[in-house]
Design an enzyme around this catalytic site. Structure first.
Site, PDB file in Angstrom:
ATOM      1  N   ASP A  33       0.628   4.963   2.030  1.00 36.70           N
ATOM      2  CA  ASP A  33      -0.384   5.532   3.299  1.00 36.70           C
ATOM      3  C   ASP A  33      -1.264   6.308   2.931  1.00 36.70           C
ATOM      4  OD1 ASP A  33       1.029   3.799   5.201  1.00 36.70           O
ATOM      5  OD2 ASP A  33       2.687   5.310   5.250  1.00 36.70           O
ATOM      6  N   HIS A  62       4.622   0.227   0.256  1.00 36.01           N
ATOM      7  CA  HIS A  62       5.535  -0.600   1.074  1.00 36.01           C
ATOM      8  C   HIS A  62       4.366  -1.677   1.683  1.00 36.01           C
ATOM      9  CE1 HIS A  62       3.475   2.615   3.598  1.00 36.01           C
ATOM     10  NE2 HIS A  62       3.407   1.792   4.521  1.00 36.01           N
ATOM     11  N   ARG A  90       5.053   5.772  14.497  1.00 34.22           N
ATOM     12  CA  ARG A  90       4.934   6.144  12.878  1.00 34.22           C
ATOM     13  C   ARG A  90       4.213   7.568  13.130  1.00 34.22           C
ATOM     14  NH1 ARG A  90       0.257   6.120   9.946  1.00 34.22           N
ATOM     15  NH2 ARG A  90       0.168   5.108   7.974  1.00 34.22           N
ATOM     16  N   HIS A  95       0.695  -1.024  -0.012  1.00 30.58           N
ATOM     17  CA  HIS A  95       0.134   0.070  -0.126  1.00 30.58           C
ATOM     18  C   HIS A  95       0.838   1.266   0.007  1.00 30.58           C
ATOM     19  CE1 HIS A  95       0.768  -0.547   4.372  1.00 30.58           C
ATOM     20  NE2 HIS A  95       0.836   0.798   4.326  1.00 30.58           N
TER      21      HIS A  95
HETATM   22  C1  SIN Z   1       2.799   0.946   8.004  1.00 33.21           C
HETATM   23  O1  SIN Z   1       2.369   0.369   6.876  1.00 33.21           O
HETATM   24  O2  SIN Z   1       2.604   2.117   8.274  1.00 33.21           O
HETATM   25  C2  SIN Z   1       3.764   0.071   8.917  1.00 33.21           C
HETATM   26  C3  SIN Z   1       4.982  -0.638   8.150  1.00 33.21           C
HETATM   27  C4  SIN Z   1       5.799  -1.422   9.263  1.00 33.21           C
HETATM   28  O3  SIN Z   1       5.325  -1.624  10.137  1.00 33.21           O
HETATM   29  O4  SIN Z   1       6.711  -1.986   8.945  1.00 33.21           O
END
Ligand code: SIN
Length: 283
Positions: A99, A253, A268, A97
């Site tokens: 974000d 990612h 995050r 995805h």
């Molecule tokens: C995310 O997708 O925001 C988190 C990615 C992760 O925890 O590696």
């Protein structure tokens, strides 16, 4: 500052920098490296939530973070936590995805800081959406330029979404009604580099504008598979103190769910972004 690329296509480790003591010259160098590599990995950083917010503010300030509950004193810092004892193996973000592309102004960047990591596993993979655009034939590029796609949070945070059931130690709120949709260009122009990115993702891109899901699925599946072709990807291994910052305007990612029985905690933040602009050959 020393910058070591992770692959020939995406990602770099940045050495010799303390993110709590960034000066203007270092920030300029970082921005150049960020534009080139899209994913920057910093090791051995020592961050409190306040430090992470200060860094986030340097990079444009926080974006809007719906659905996910942040830390009590730092609502823009979202703890991404999997405890060793959790029943579900499924990790947060474990599907390719970009974000929050369901927002009108999706975040420009994400900063993820590792607080606690498993001895192995829990890596995050990244894919370069400029490289995916470049890999398309001229005919397909022309067909996609000018197209828009519908993005929605429905699969992750809609009334029937089950993501929150797998996250015992995160507070996730689903929408009670069908979430709003956003239309975004399929080929997005990065406002900093001017480069075109193939900007769809399998989590939030539902269909093409004026087409059904069924009509859109085959092409979306093809494009999403092209984006994550191994030659377009890098993989980041985390240790406590690693901070990774990535460009949501040109990357997807995916977290991995391969550390059952171990604890992983990340903090995050996302930075405010702009309304995505379409790339056109003339601009
Ligand atoms: C995310 O997708 O925001 C988190 C990615 C992760 O925890 O590696």
């Amino acid at each position: 500052m020393h910058i070591t690329p992770l692959t020939g296509t995406i990602g770099a480790e940045v050495h010799g920098i303390d993110l709590n003591r960034l000066d203007a010259a270092a920030e300029e160098q970082l921005e150049e490296a960020f534009a080139r590599h899209l994913v920057l990995v910093f090791r051995d950083q020592c961050m409190t939530p306040a430090d992470l917010m200060a860094l986030t503010n340097r990079f444009g300030g926080p974006g809007d973070t719906p659905y996910l509950q942040g830390l009590p004193d730092y609502p823009d810092v979202v703890p991404v936590i999997k405890e060793a004892s959790e029943k579900s193996q499924h990790s947060f973000g474990a599907g390719w995805h970009t974000d929050f592309t369901f927002q009108e102004r999706p975040p420009a960047r994400t900063l993820l800081y590792a607080v606690d990591t498993p001895p192995s596993g829990g890596d995050t993979l990244y894919a370069n959406q400029y490289a995916a655009f470049e890999a398309l034939s001229e005919g397909m590029k022309s067909s996609l330029l000018g197209l828009k796609a519908v993005h929605s949070a429905v699969r992750s945070y809609g009334p029937k979404a089950t993501l929150k059931d797998h996250m015992e130690n995160m507070t996730i709120t689903n929408d009670t009604d069908e979430p709003d949709i956003q239309l975004h260009p399929v080929i997005r122009k990065n406002p900093v580099t001017g480069k075109p990115a193939l900007w769809v993702n399998p989590t939030y891109t539902i269909r093409f504008e004026d087409m059904t899901e069924q009509e859109s699925n085959t092409l979306l599946d093809y494009l999403n598979a092209l984006i994550v072709y191994p030659g377009h990807c890098c993989r980041v291994r985390w240790q406590p103190g690693t901070l990774t910052m990535w460009d949501n305007r040109a990357t997807q990612h995916c977290a991995t769910s391969d550390y059952r029985g171990y604890r992983r905690e990340m903090w995050r933040t996302t930075t405010a972004g702009e309304i995505p602009s379409a790339y056109s050959k003339d601009c």
